[in-house]
Design an enzyme around this catalytic site. Structure first.
Site, PDB file in Angstrom:
ATOM      1  N   GLU A 178       0.835  -1.205   0.000  1.00  0.00           N
ATOM      2  CA  GLU A 178       0.000   0.000   0.000  1.00  0.00           C
ATOM      3  C   GLU A 178       0.868   1.253   0.000  1.00  0.00           C
ATOM      4  O   GLU A 178       2.041   1.214   0.327  1.00  0.00           O
ATOM      5  CB  GLU A 178      -0.936   0.021   1.210  1.00  0.00           C
ATOM      6  CG  GLU A 178      -0.327  -0.405   2.534  1.00  0.00           C
ATOM      7  CD  GLU A 178       0.813   0.444   3.037  1.00  0.00           C
ATOM      8  OE1 GLU A 178       0.711   1.692   2.899  1.00  0.00           O
ATOM      9  OE2 GLU A 178       1.801  -0.102   3.550  1.00  0.00           O
ATOM     10  N   GLU A 319       4.572  -0.510   1.369  1.00  0.00           N
ATOM     11  CA  GLU A 319       4.778  -0.754  -0.064  1.00  0.00           C
ATOM     12  C   GLU A 319       4.717  -2.230  -0.428  1.00  0.00           C
ATOM     13  O   GLU A 319       4.803  -2.573  -1.593  1.00  0.00           O
ATOM     14  CB  GLU A 319       6.119  -0.192  -0.562  1.00  0.00           C
ATOM     15  CG  GLU A 319       6.316   1.282  -0.362  1.00  0.00           C
ATOM     16  CD  GLU A 319       7.611   1.792  -0.982  1.00  0.00           C
ATOM     17  OE1 GLU A 319       8.282   1.032  -1.709  1.00  0.00           O
ATOM     18  OE2 GLU A 319       7.941   2.964  -0.733  1.00  0.00           O
TER      19      GLU A 319
END
Length: 351
Positions: A178, A319
């Protein structure tokens, strides 16, 4: 399952794993050409993978990282040291192939798709960008619900559909990541209500905060928590959740519906997994927890999820970087079942 969610969307049934298979899978692994139990937790992971894909053999050749990106209205309250514009900048960095997630994905031979779940800007088309914007960022959860029930349900459904499409295209492993400035604040609120746990135990430094910044962040999160007493999972999402968190929860459900393992990254991904599991408890069987994040609050989530992560490296980037580092372990566990000779064949010379 949430009755509120059911008014808007209901995914196909998610079947729990057949626990009667566990002994048979363990027996197969014990019969391999190695001392019993000598591969430790990799053997436990192999049992889980074998059960997920039964009656087919587990596979891990094709893995894809889905990076869901969105902005948060809570940033108006100073919960992050960075402005929302950084979300856009990082999305463009992923698409340019220059972020940490890209480097780790290349090292682990994992494809990346970036999903615009709710970035507060118009993004140019790109082959690796999936346009799925529900709205341009959530509302300020300290002042009003983060999203409407319709938007929350649409985000869950879109994450589900994207994941099912990736599996239909051949993905054996789904990994979650994310990007969203302010999303540790939203995740802290989800952890507080869904674990449940004291709010103070769920609030960490996120992307980095000094003492003054942490005071602002705590005050904003406390203000949001005081605004709504929601505890039912779908209501908690509506009140506090991010659009990328909702789509990640939908991705967990999508992977589970297709009997594929889904690798959960750190704090924010674990908040999404907890949401998915509170909505559909059977989804827990399909989750593999990659690592223990250094972000305060992740231990709260791991305890609520009864999860023992594979790695403990002090990561707190997000991430999907931790999930990417876990992919080779998942692949190795799958190959333990499919590639390693049985001890009986070795002793008989039948290899």
């Amino acid at each position: 399952m949430s009755s509120g969610l059911n008014e808007f969307w209901q995914p196909p049934a998610i079947a729990p794993l057949d626990q009667a298979l566990a002994a048979a899978m363990r027996g197969r692994i014990d019969g391999k050409a190695k001392p019993s139990g000598s591969l430790g937790r990799i053997e436990d992971l192999a049992v889980q993978l074998g059960m997920i894909r039964h009656p087919e053999p587990p596979r891990g050749d094709k893995a894809v990282l889905l990076v869901f990106a969105a902005d948060h209205g809570l940033t108006e309250e100073g919960v992050s040291q960075y402005p929302s514009a950084v979300t856009v900048a990082m999305v463009m960095t992923y698409l340019a192939g220059r972020a940490s997630a890209n480097a780790f994905a290349a090292a682990s031979n994992v494809a990346i798709a970036v999903i615009d779940a709710g970035v507060a800007a118009d993004l140019p088309a790109h082959p690796n960008l999936i346009a799925a914007k529900i709205r341009k960022g959530t509302a300020n959860a300290a002042r009003e619900p983060a999203m409407t029930p319709r938007q929350a349900a649409d985000a869950l459904a879109r994450g589900f559909e994207i994941t099912v499409d990736q599996i239909a295209a051949g993905a054996d492993i789904i990994a979650l990541g994310e990007m969203g400035i302010g999303n540790t604040a939203s995740s802290a609120l989800l952890a507080h209500r869904l674990a449940p746990a004291p709010l103070a135990d769920c609030i960490g430094v996120g992307a980095g905060q000094d003492d003054k910044g942490m005071a602002r962040k705590r005050a904003a999160i406390e203000k949001a928590a005081a605004r709504s007493n929601a505890t039912e999972p779908f209501d908690v999402l509506v009140q506090f959740g991010g659009l990328e968190i909702a789509m990640m929860a939908g991705a967990v459900l999508g992977a589970a519906s297709q009997r594929r393992p889904v690798i959960i990254d750190g704090f924010i991904s674990s908040a999404a997994a907890l949401l998915a599991i509170r909505l559909y408890p059977a989804a827990r069987d399909y989750c593999i927890f990659a690592h223990r994040s250094a972000e305060k609050g992740h231990d709260v989530l791991l305890a609520a999820l009864h999860a023992k992560p594979l790695l403990d490296l002090g990561l707190r980037l997000g991430e999907g970087t931790g999930a990417l580092l876990a992919v080779p372990l998942v692949r190795a566990a799958a190959r333990l079942l499919t590639d390693v000779a049985d001890l009986s064949d070795v002793l008989a010379g039948n290899i």
